[in-house]
Design a protein around this motif. Structure first.
Motif, mmCIF file in Angstrom:
data_model
loop_
_atom_site.group_PDB
_atom_site.id
_atom_site.type_symbol
_atom_site.label_atom_id
_atom_site.label_comp_id
_atom_site.label_asym_id
_atom_site.label_seq_id
_atom_site.Cartn_x
_atom_site.Cartn_y
_atom_site.Cartn_z
ATOM 1 N N SER A 186 0.805 -1.227 0.000
ATOM 2 C CA SER A 186 0.000 0.000 0.000
ATOM 3 C C SER A 186 0.837 1.276 0.000
ATOM 4 O O SER A 186 0.284 2.360 0.120
ATOM 5 C CB SER A 186 -0.918 0.016 1.239
ATOM 6 N N PHE A 187 2.155 1.146 -0.144
ATOM 7 C CA PHE A 187 3.006 2.319 0.087
ATOM 8 C C PHE A 187 2.751 3.458 -0.909
ATOM 9 O O PHE A 187 2.575 4.593 -0.516
ATOM 10 C CB PHE A 187 4.478 1.915 0.033
ATOM 11 N N ARG A 188 2.798 3.155 -2.214
ATOM 12 C CA ARG A 188 2.760 4.228 -3.214
ATOM 13 C C ARG A 188 3.800 5.286 -2.848
ATOM 14 O O ARG A 188 4.980 5.084 -3.069
ATOM 15 C CB ARG A 188 1.355 4.810 -3.335
ATOM 16 N N THR A 189 3.388 6.418 -2.293
ATOM 17 C CA THR A 189 4.363 7.335 -1.709
ATOM 18 C C THR A 189 4.484 6.970 -0.238
ATOM 19 O O THR A 189 3.562 7.189 0.548
ATOM 20 C CB THR A 189 3.922 8.798 -1.857
ATOM 21 N N ALA A 190 5.626 6.393 0.124
ATOM 22 C CA ALA A 190 5.811 5.902 1.487
ATOM 23 C C ALA A 190 6.184 7.075 2.387
ATOM 24 O O ALA A 190 7.321 7.542 2.389
ATOM 25 C CB ALA A 190 6.894 4.835 1.523
ATOM 26 N N ALA A 191 5.213 7.553 3.148
ATOM 27 C CA ALA A 191 5.459 8.646 4.087
ATOM 28 C C ALA A 191 4.300 8.727 5.059
ATOM 29 O O ALA A 191 3.148 8.483 4.687
ATOM 30 C CB ALA A 191 5.618 9.980 3.349
ATOM 31 N N THR A 192 4.599 9.040 6.303
ATOM 32 C CA THR A 192 3.575 9.389 7.273
ATOM 33 C C THR A 192 3.868 10.797 7.754
ATOM 34 O O THR A 192 5.026 11.169 7.969
ATOM 35 C CB THR A 192 3.556 8.423 8.473
ATOM 36 N N VAL A 193 2.809 11.592 7.902
ATOM 37 C CA VAL A 193 2.948 12.999 8.280
ATOM 38 C C VAL A 193 1.960 13.305 9.396
ATOM 39 O O VAL A 193 0.799 12.892 9.327
ATOM 40 C CB VAL A 193 2.674 13.942 7.083
ATOM 41 N N VAL A 194 2.413 14.011 10.420
ATOM 42 C CA VAL A 194 1.532 14.489 11.484
ATOM 43 C C VAL A 194 1.880 15.941 11.785
ATOM 44 O O VAL A 194 3.050 16.342 11.724
ATOM 45 C CB VAL A 194 1.654 13.641 12.773
ATOM 46 N N GLN A 195 0.867 16.722 12.102
ATOM 47 C CA GLN A 195 1.077 18.129 12.448
ATOM 48 C C GLN A 195 0.113 18.510 13.558
ATOM 49 O O GLN A 195 -1.060 18.131 13.554
ATOM 50 C CB GLN A 195 0.852 19.046 11.244
ATOM 51 N N GLY A 535 -2.674 5.424 -7.466
ATOM 52 C CA GLY A 535 -3.615 4.502 -6.863
ATOM 53 C C GLY A 535 -4.976 5.155 -6.744
ATOM 54 O O GLY A 535 -5.126 6.378 -6.872
ATOM 55 N N ALA A 536 -5.992 4.335 -6.463
ATOM 56 C CA ALA A 536 -7.363 4.847 -6.397
ATOM 57 C C ALA A 536 -7.606 5.683 -5.150
ATOM 58 O O ALA A 536 -8.392 6.621 -5.175
ATOM 59 C CB ALA A 536 -8.358 3.685 -6.448
ATOM 60 N N GLY A 537 -6.926 5.337 -4.050
ATOM 61 C CA GLY A 537 -7.156 6.064 -2.809
ATOM 62 C C GLY A 537 -6.499 5.357 -1.652
ATOM 63 O O GLY A 537 -5.798 4.351 -1.822
ATOM 64 N N ASN A 538 -6.728 5.875 -0.445
ATOM 65 C CA ASN A 538 -6.098 5.286 0.731
ATOM 66 C C ASN A 538 -6.914 4.148 1.334
ATOM 67 O O ASN A 538 -6.530 3.585 2.353
ATOM 68 C CB ASN A 538 -5.830 6.360 1.792
ATOM 69 N N ALA A 539 -8.049 3.805 0.722
ATOM 70 C CA ALA A 539 -8.863 2.685 1.200
ATOM 71 C C ALA A 539 -9.218 1.760 0.048
ATOM 72 O O ALA A 539 -10.238 1.082 0.070
ATOM 73 C CB ALA A 539 -10.131 3.182 1.885
ATOM 74 N N SER A 540 -8.376 1.724 -0.974
ATOM 75 C CA SER A 540 -8.673 0.932 -2.165
ATOM 76 C C SER A 540 -7.383 0.525 -2.853
ATOM 77 O O SER A 540 -6.407 1.286 -2.864
ATOM 78 C CB SER A 540 -9.547 1.726 -3.138
ATOM 79 N N GLN A 541 -7.374 -0.687 -3.402
ATOM 80 C CA GLN A 541 -6.263 -1.160 -4.223
ATOM 81 C C GLN A 541 -6.657 -1.225 -5.698
ATOM 82 O O GLN A 541 -5.951 -1.820 -6.510
ATOM 83 C CB GLN A 541 -5.822 -2.546 -3.748
ATOM 84 N N ALA A 542 -7.782 -0.608 -6.050
ATOM 85 C CA ALA A 542 -8.275 -0.660 -7.424
ATOM 86 C C ALA A 542 -7.368 0.136 -8.355
ATOM 87 O O ALA A 542 -6.683 1.081 -7.940
ATOM 88 C CB ALA A 542 -9.703 -0.115 -7.488
ATOM 89 N N GLU A 543 -7.369 -0.249 -9.620
ATOM 90 C CA GLU A 543 -6.636 0.494 -10.636
ATOM 91 C C GLU A 543 -7.503 1.638 -11.145
ATOM 92 O O GLU A 543 -8.723 1.530 -11.217
ATOM 93 C CB GLU A 543 -6.247 -0.426 -11.792
ATOM 94 N N VAL A 544 -6.865 2.732 -11.479
ATOM 95 C CA VAL A 544 -7.586 3.897 -11.998
ATOM 96 C C VAL A 544 -6.914 4.354 -13.290
ATOM 97 O O VAL A 544 -5.713 4.157 -13.477
ATOM 98 C CB VAL A 544 -7.605 5.060 -10.975
ATOM 99 N N PRO A 545 -7.671 4.969 -14.206
ATOM 100 C CA PRO A 545 -7.052 5.514 -15.416
ATOM 101 C C PRO A 545 -6.021 6.583 -15.055
ATOM 102 O O PRO A 545 -6.257 7.421 -14.187
ATOM 103 C CB PRO A 545 -8.244 6.121 -16.171
ATOM 104 N N GLN A 546 -4.880 6.543 -15.732
ATOM 105 C CA GLN A 546 -3.766 7.420 -15.366
ATOM 106 C C GLN A 546 -3.730 8.728 -16.159
ATOM 107 O O GLN A 546 -3.121 9.706 -15.732
ATOM 108 C CB GLN A 546 -2.439 6.681 -15.594
ATOM 109 N N ALA A 547 -4.387 8.742 -17.316
ATOM 110 C CA ALA A 547 -4.162 9.820 -18.273
ATOM 111 C C ALA A 547 -4.531 11.194 -17.718
ATOM 112 O O ALA A 547 -3.786 12.171 -17.878
ATOM 113 C CB ALA A 547 -4.949 9.545 -19.549
ATOM 114 N N GLN A 548 -5.695 11.292 -17.062
ATOM 115 C CA GLN A 548 -6.135 12.607 -16.612
ATOM 116 C C GLN A 548 -5.256 13.146 -15.485
ATOM 117 O O GLN A 548 -5.123 14.361 -15.316
ATOM 118 C CB GLN A 548 -7.600 12.544 -16.166
ATOM 119 N N PHE A 549 -4.641 12.270 -14.689
ATOM 120 C CA PHE A 549 -3.690 12.736 -13.691
ATOM 121 C C PHE A 549 -2.517 13.437 -14.373
ATOM 122 O O PHE A 549 -2.022 14.468 -13.904
ATOM 123 C CB PHE A 549 -3.180 11.567 -12.851
#
Length: 680
Positions: A186-195, A535-549
């Motif tokens: 689930s990493f994608r961008t592996a980072a945790t941030v708190v403020q 990725g689709a989101g932080n609660a999904s492993q679904a594939e999403v179309p990349q082009a519009q990003f």
């Protein structure tokens, strides 16, 4: 102190400062605890992170680890007692040069040699931490449950309970159950941030260090140890549990004799401005991914077109035959035939399907219809159909600015996602419709939609249809407080804000757009070999179309000139082209019309291959610019256009593929057509 390096000792305690970050090594219970401070604008140290020690733990039995700890035979991850916490590092050795301070902590745990090197570059908010565990040869090799480093987020030494909520938190995935963790899948961008208010901390793993075991991240507010968020990274096995990952004690690590290593960066700021700091953390992440992206060849993919407006755009935007024109006309007629008298479009299954009618998907489809009218050739049928649909959206917009996502077969707004971030898709379409028609009702509706979405951006409510359909919409992670968030809604929000900013000139819209875009970039893969895919989101492993990003990132590069955006955009575009997406080819055609097949940014001293080409031999002198343009794709061998930006002189000598000529600044900004291509 605000600049320079400084080391001070008091007994066995050591304080290291690089001008903006301070590390205190406090000797207690036979070893060193690590306390990380940020220096505020007045030079005062303010505690942000600390490793765990007994003084932080008020009770006897808790659910957390030490730093680092080798664990096993427990009911679940991070379960230790207060008395079992060991201060592993018993020795500290400091080295320094003109650029940085380093401290090497070392000690033993059981039969293992453990070392950690902490490096503080001068004037940097980013501290590098590496951990090495030397496992001795043994007749009975060790069995590890996990090996992780953990920090407690303690702003100004304060414990945070539910009365003091975090200002901001991010993790790559949700982990709603006690035995769940953020696994490497689930990493994608592996980072945790708190403020919390002005104090911000981020933990950013290094993907380039060879890993012997699966990695894991954690961010846990409800850790059972102390009322403070804990951030952790290291080795830990996990398995898929729907879109999440879980761990139990049967998932063991069985290392051989040798060294286990991992490393990460801690980013610390005592005067945090959220937007600036998140961008700084993402720049750190992208700096590591940049080399992997540069090494990738542009994908050569034979793309099969479909019966959607994006395919029609492909057929009409480049060199095309009579057969291409005929096919594009067929697609356009099929789309127009689906429009109902009320203005909405029936689903692709045809007019026999009575709905519901999805405005989000329809608005994105109609954006391609407008692009055909704008970029290829004027088509009054297309413009009229889009106006009829736009009038339907304006008439059904709520006073709040929301445009419902779904309408029933009687054109009544359905209750699901009535006021959501998906409003942005229709708002962006209305903004583009205003650009082509000049009718102010469309601009007014787009601005009202932007106001609603702006409030949702502040609350991090990036909900969309896939989360709703999967049942994840109502889940709030109790361990991080983070809501389910969709990358598609983030993109749509960023698209809307940029369009309204361009039409009104109000920078508040650009600021909101950059905030949405920054959140979106957390979901772009910078960890794996498939760098660039979203990725689709932080609660999904679904594939999403990349082009519009890719299109969104390229437009934000144009608006801000942040080169990271164009690099991310090209990576996303290649991720869409690789599997043969027709929409990705349409976005590439759109981008080459707007930026050229190759774009040379003189200020950034970089060149970017957007079209089907490669660039080598870039040389940017004060009055001469030169490069080699390679194109190995025979089916796209027509002349390519090279554009230049960031030019300061009125004319330059330009050599491309060995042919040199003087061009004016206007000619270079418009684009130079190259017919002599070097085929790779």
């Amino acid at each position: 102190m605000k600049s320079g390096l400084d080391v001070r000792a008091s007994g066995r305690d050591i304080t290291l400062t690089n001008g903006v970050v301070q590390l205190k090594l406090v000797f207690c219970d036979g070893g060193y605890a690590q306390e990380f401070y940020g220096l505020d604008r007045c030079g005062r140290p303010r505690l942000i992170l600390s490793t765990l020690h007994r003084d932080l733990i008020p009770f006897t039995e808790h659910r957390v680890t030490a730093d680092p700890i080798i664990s096993g035979h427990r009911r679940h991850l991070f379960e230790v007692t207060r008395e079992s916490i060991r201060m592993v590092y018993s020795d500290a050795r400091v080295t320094r040069d003109d650029r940085q301070l380093s401290v090497k902590l070392s000690g033993r745990f059981a039969e293992s040699e453990v070392t950690s090197t902490i490096t503080l570059p001068v004037g940097s908010k980013s501290v590098r931490v590496s951990v090495d565990v030397e496992l001795a040869a043994s007749r009975r090799p060790p069995i590890l449950e996990y090996l992780m480093s953990i920090y407690a987020f303690l702003p100004d030494g304060m414990l945070l309970d539910h009365y003091k909520r975090l200002t901001y938190a991010w993790a790559p995935a949700l982990r709603p159950q006690d035995d769940q963790i953020i696994g490497e899948r689930s990493f994608r961008t592996a980072a945790t941030v708190v403020q919390y208010k002005k104090l911000l901390a981020a933990l950013v793993p290094d993907p380039d260090v060879a890993r012997h075991f699966p990695a894991a991240l954690d961010l846990d507010l409800r850790n059972g140890l102390l009322p403070a968020p804990v951030l952790a990274y290291g080795f830990c096995r996990s398995e898929a549990e729907g879109p999440f990952s879980y761990h139990d004690r049967s998932m063991l690590l069985r290392p051989q004799a040798g060294t286990l290593s991992y490393s990460f960066n801690l980013y610390l700021d005592a005067d945090a401005t959220l937007a600036e700091d998140l961008r700084s953390v993402q720049e750190l992440v992208w700096s590591r991914a940049r080399a992997r992206v540069a090494e990738r060849e542009p994908p050569e993919t034979q793309i099969g077109l479909s019966d959607d407006p994006a395919s029609a755009y492909v057929l009409k935007s480049g060199p095309h035959s009579a057969a291409d024109s005929y096919r594009a006309e067929e697609i356009i007629q099929q789309v127009l035939a689906r429009q109902l008298p009320e203005g909405v479009f029936a689903p692709e299954t045809g007019l026999a399907d009575p709905g519901p009618y999805d405005t989000t998907l329809t608005s994105e489809m109609c954006r391609w219809m407008l692009a055909i009218h704008r970029d290829c050739e004027p088509d009054l049928r297309v413009l009229l159909a889009c106006r009829n649909y736009g009038d339907f959206l304006v008439a059904n917009q709520f006073p709040s600015g929301a445009i419902p996502s779904w309408f029933s077969d009687r054109f009544i707004p359905l209750p699901d996602l009535r006021e959501s971030a998906q409003t942005a898709a229709s708002g962006r379409f209305l903004a583009e419709l205003y650009e082509l028609t000049g009718h102010k009702s469309y601009l007014t509706a787009a601005c009202r939609a932007a106001s609603l979405v702006s409030n949702l951006v502040i609350k991090q409510r990036y909900h969309e249809r896939e989360a709703f359909l999967s049942g994840a919409l109502g889940i709030q992670d109790p361990h991080t407080g983070i809501l389910p968030q969709s990358s598609i809604s983030m993109r749509q929000a960023a698209d809307l804000f940029l369009a309204v900013y361009r039409l009104t000139g109000k920078r508040c819209y650009l600021k909101s757009g950059v905030a949405a875009l920054t959140q979106m970039c957390w979901l772009q893969d910078t960890w794996s070999a498939e760098t660039g895919a979203f990725g689709a989101g932080n609660a999904s492993q679904a594939e999403v179309p990349q082009a519009q990003f890719a299109r969104t990132l390229l437009e934000y590069y144009e608006a801000t000139r942040h080169t990271e955006y164009i690099e991310r955009g090209i990576a996303a575009l290649h991720s869409g082209l690789a599997p043969g997406s027709p929409e990705a080819l349409a976005v590439q055609r759109w981008a080459t019309r707007r930026f050229g097949a190759a774009l040379v940014d003189v200020v950034a001293r970089s060149a970017y291959a957007i079209g089907p080409c490669r660039i080598t031999g870039l040389s940017l002198g004060p009055s001469k610019l030169s490069l080699e343009l390679h194109n190995g794709f025979a089916h796209d061998s027509y002349p390519l256009r090279v554009r230049f930006c960031g030019l300061r002189k009125n004319s330059y000598r330009v050599a491309i593929n060995g042919e040199e000529k003087r061009y004016s600044k206007v000619e270079l900004e418009t684009g130079v057509e190259i017919r002599r291509i070097v085929f790779a």
